[in-house]
Write a protein that holds these residues in place. Structure first.
Motif: not given
Length: 70
Positions: A33-38
């Motif tokens: 999400i927006r470049g952040d790994i979740v």
């Protein structure tokens, strides 16, 4: 060891320890999400299922207390 739970620690209460590493779980890199790994929601469901089974409880994918309306 379970890939999403890690190693179980035996003692008072049930607990597991896991270091999330993309080398061990490369599919997580696709969940961003927006470049952040979740962590995907399905992984949390799998963790809960495995904890329930490991602690000797019965797993039911259908939440109790919910009824279908006619």
């Amino acid at each position: 060891d379970h890939p999403l739970l890690g190693r179980r620690s035996y003692g008072p209460g049930a607990s597991w320890e896991l270091h999330i590493d993309l080398a061990r779980l490369p599919d997580l890199a696709d969940h961003q999400i927006r470049g952040d790994i979740v962590m995907p929601a399905a992984a949390y469901v799998e963790q809960m299922r495995m904890i329930i089974e490991a602690t000797g409880r019965r797993w039911s994918p259908r939440p109790s207390g919910l009824r279908r309306r006619s």
